[in-house]
Write an enzyme that holds these catalytic residues in place. Structure first.
Site, PDB file in Angstrom:
ATOM      1  N   LYS A 112      47.980  50.592  33.106  1.00 32.52           N
ATOM      2  CA  LYS A 112      48.785  49.374  32.938  1.00 32.52           C
ATOM      3  C   LYS A 112      48.490  48.660  31.620  1.00 32.52           C
ATOM      4  O   LYS A 112      49.211  47.740  31.235  1.00 32.52           O
ATOM      5  CB  LYS A 112      48.551  48.442  34.123  1.00 32.52           C
ATOM      6  CG  LYS A 112      48.989  49.040  35.452  1.00 32.52           C
ATOM      7  CD  LYS A 112      48.596  48.152  36.622  1.00 32.52           C
ATOM      8  CE  LYS A 112      48.947  48.823  37.941  1.00 32.52           C
ATOM      9  NZ  LYS A 112      48.113  50.000  38.230  1.00 32.52           N
ATOM     10  N   LEU A 120      35.958  50.338  31.810  1.00 31.31           N
ATOM     11  CA  LEU A 120      37.031  51.014  32.527  1.00 31.31           C
ATOM     12  C   LEU A 120      38.349  50.296  32.302  1.00 31.31           C
ATOM     13  O   LEU A 120      38.436  49.077  32.462  1.00 31.31           O
ATOM     14  CB  LEU A 120      36.723  51.075  34.023  1.00 31.31           C
ATOM     15  CG  LEU A 120      35.418  51.761  34.403  1.00 31.31           C
ATOM     16  CD1 LEU A 120      35.323  51.905  35.908  1.00 31.31           C
ATOM     17  CD2 LEU A 120      35.296  53.123  33.740  1.00 31.31           C
ATOM     18  N   THR A 170      59.367  48.815  44.407  1.00 32.59           N
ATOM     19  CA  THR A 170      60.000  48.004  43.366  1.00 32.59           C
ATOM     20  C   THR A 170      61.143  48.745  42.688  1.00 32.59           C
ATOM     21  O   THR A 170      62.216  48.192  42.450  1.00 32.59           O
ATOM     22  CB  THR A 170      58.959  47.593  42.299  1.00 32.59           C
ATOM     23  OG1 THR A 170      57.845  46.990  42.955  1.00 32.59           O
ATOM     24  CG2 THR A 170      59.551  46.610  41.313  1.00 32.59           C
ATOM     25  N   LYS A 222      42.160  42.775  39.393  1.00 30.13           N
ATOM     26  CA  LYS A 222      43.065  43.910  39.195  1.00 30.13           C
ATOM     27  C   LYS A 222      44.440  43.797  39.837  1.00 30.13           C
ATOM     28  O   LYS A 222      45.289  44.656  39.599  1.00 30.13           O
ATOM     29  CB  LYS A 222      42.378  45.181  39.728  1.00 30.13           C
ATOM     30  CG  LYS A 222      41.046  45.478  39.061  1.00 30.13           C
ATOM     31  CD  LYS A 222      40.351  46.661  39.706  1.00 30.13           C
ATOM     32  CE  LYS A 222      38.989  46.906  39.070  1.00 30.13           C
ATOM     33  NZ  LYS A 222      38.264  48.012  39.708  1.00 30.13           N
ATOM     34  N   VAL A 252      30.286  38.275  35.579  1.00 24.12           N
ATOM     35  CA  VAL A 252      30.406  38.609  34.159  1.00 24.12           C
ATOM     36  C   VAL A 252      30.837  37.399  33.328  1.00 24.12           C
ATOM     37  O   VAL A 252      30.750  37.418  32.101  1.00 24.12           O
ATOM     38  CB  VAL A 252      31.388  39.778  33.926  1.00 24.12           C
ATOM     39  CG1 VAL A 252      30.820  41.066  34.485  1.00 24.12           C
ATOM     40  CG2 VAL A 252      32.763  39.486  34.496  1.00 24.12           C
ATOM     41  N   ALA A 295      32.749  47.951  35.095  1.00 25.04           N
ATOM     42  CA  ALA A 295      33.831  48.163  36.061  1.00 25.04           C
ATOM     43  C   ALA A 295      34.322  46.854  36.671  1.00 25.04           C
ATOM     44  O   ALA A 295      35.294  46.858  37.429  1.00 25.04           O
ATOM     45  CB  ALA A 295      33.357  49.095  37.181  1.00 25.04           C
TER      46      ALA A 295
END
Length: 248
Positions: free
Chosen positions: A139, A135, A205, A97, A74, A93
């Site tokens: 977050k 998409l 975490t 990530k 892309v 998509a």
């Protein structure tokens, strides 16, 4: 939602999926081949191994030979423009990530998630695509890490692109959801692997952390239904359950 109306909506359309060799891409291809009558289904990705695996996986069920594969990134605007010719619907998509890796490789995430998103928008406008859905992720809502920030910028680019398309038919929307159960990179298979290896602890975490969850099939249908519902500019957010990380 009337499934027949959605199937008629997609009939004889050409669908283009960036990052289509991922978990969601595989699920979408499975659904489209089994339940829809598309004209073409195009997978655009940079991983030749995953593409070859998908070709083998779906060769027996692609009875009408509608499945096509384009290698490309892309980040490459000209390649995107070429690959997107005569396409009706685009599912974007492709993304980097991993939250922790983004902090150590910030410009790579900017180049793929933001610049790559801009290239997708430019290519869709250039080829006069009907509808585009990108998409997103939970977050991207009030982000505190670089990955989430790049996705928030990407979301805003896609929403605002409806202003620059003007009288042209191309419309852009966003689908934003949480963690996909057992998808690649998800915490669930990570925990399962730790258990198999008899790990003495699970790295968490924050014990107060919660996660939104959706199945792979639900996420695929959410994207498909959003094409039918969209006018352009929406951020579709499904109502999905939240689970405490310690309960998980």
């Amino acid at each position: 939602m009337n499934k027949n109306k959605i199937k008629n909506f997609f009939q004889n359309k050409s669908v283009f999926i960036t990052g289509g060799t991922g978990s969601l891409g595989n699920q979408l291809v499975e659904i489209f081949l089994a339940e829809f009558k598309l004209k073409r289904l195009i997978i655009f990705s940079r991983d030749e191994l995953k593409q070859s695996e998908m070709i083998k996986k779906f060769s027996s069920v692609d009875k009408k030979g509608i499945l096509r594969f384009f290698m490309g990134d892309v980040r490459d605007l000209e390649r995107l423009k070429f690959a997107m010719k005569n396409v009706d619907f685009v599912i974007h998509a492709a993304a980097l990530k991993h939250v922790d890796m983004a902090e150590y490789n910030p410009m790579e995430y900017v180049n793929t998630n933001i610049i790559g998103g801009k290239n997708l928008i430019d290519s869709a406008l250039y080829n006069k695509v009907d509808k585009v859905i990108t998409l997103s992720t939970d977050k991207a809502s009030n982000p505190i890490n670089l990955y989430g920030a790049t996705k928030l910028v990407s979301d805003k680019l896609f929403v605002s692109s409806n202003n620059i398309s003007g009288s042209q038919k191309t419309r852009f929307s966003v689908v934003r959801y949480g963690n996909v159960v057992s998808s690649r990179g998800s915490v669930l298979p990570f925990f399962i692997d730790l258990k198999k290896n008899n790990s003495k602890y699970f790295p968490v975490t924050d014990s107060k952390m919660t996660r939104f969850w959706i199945t792979l099939r639900q996420s695929a249908y959410l994207v498909i239904i959003s094409f039918y519902k969209m006018f352009g500019g929406e951020i579709f957010v499904p109502k999905i359950p939240s689970i405490r990380i310690l309960d998980l």
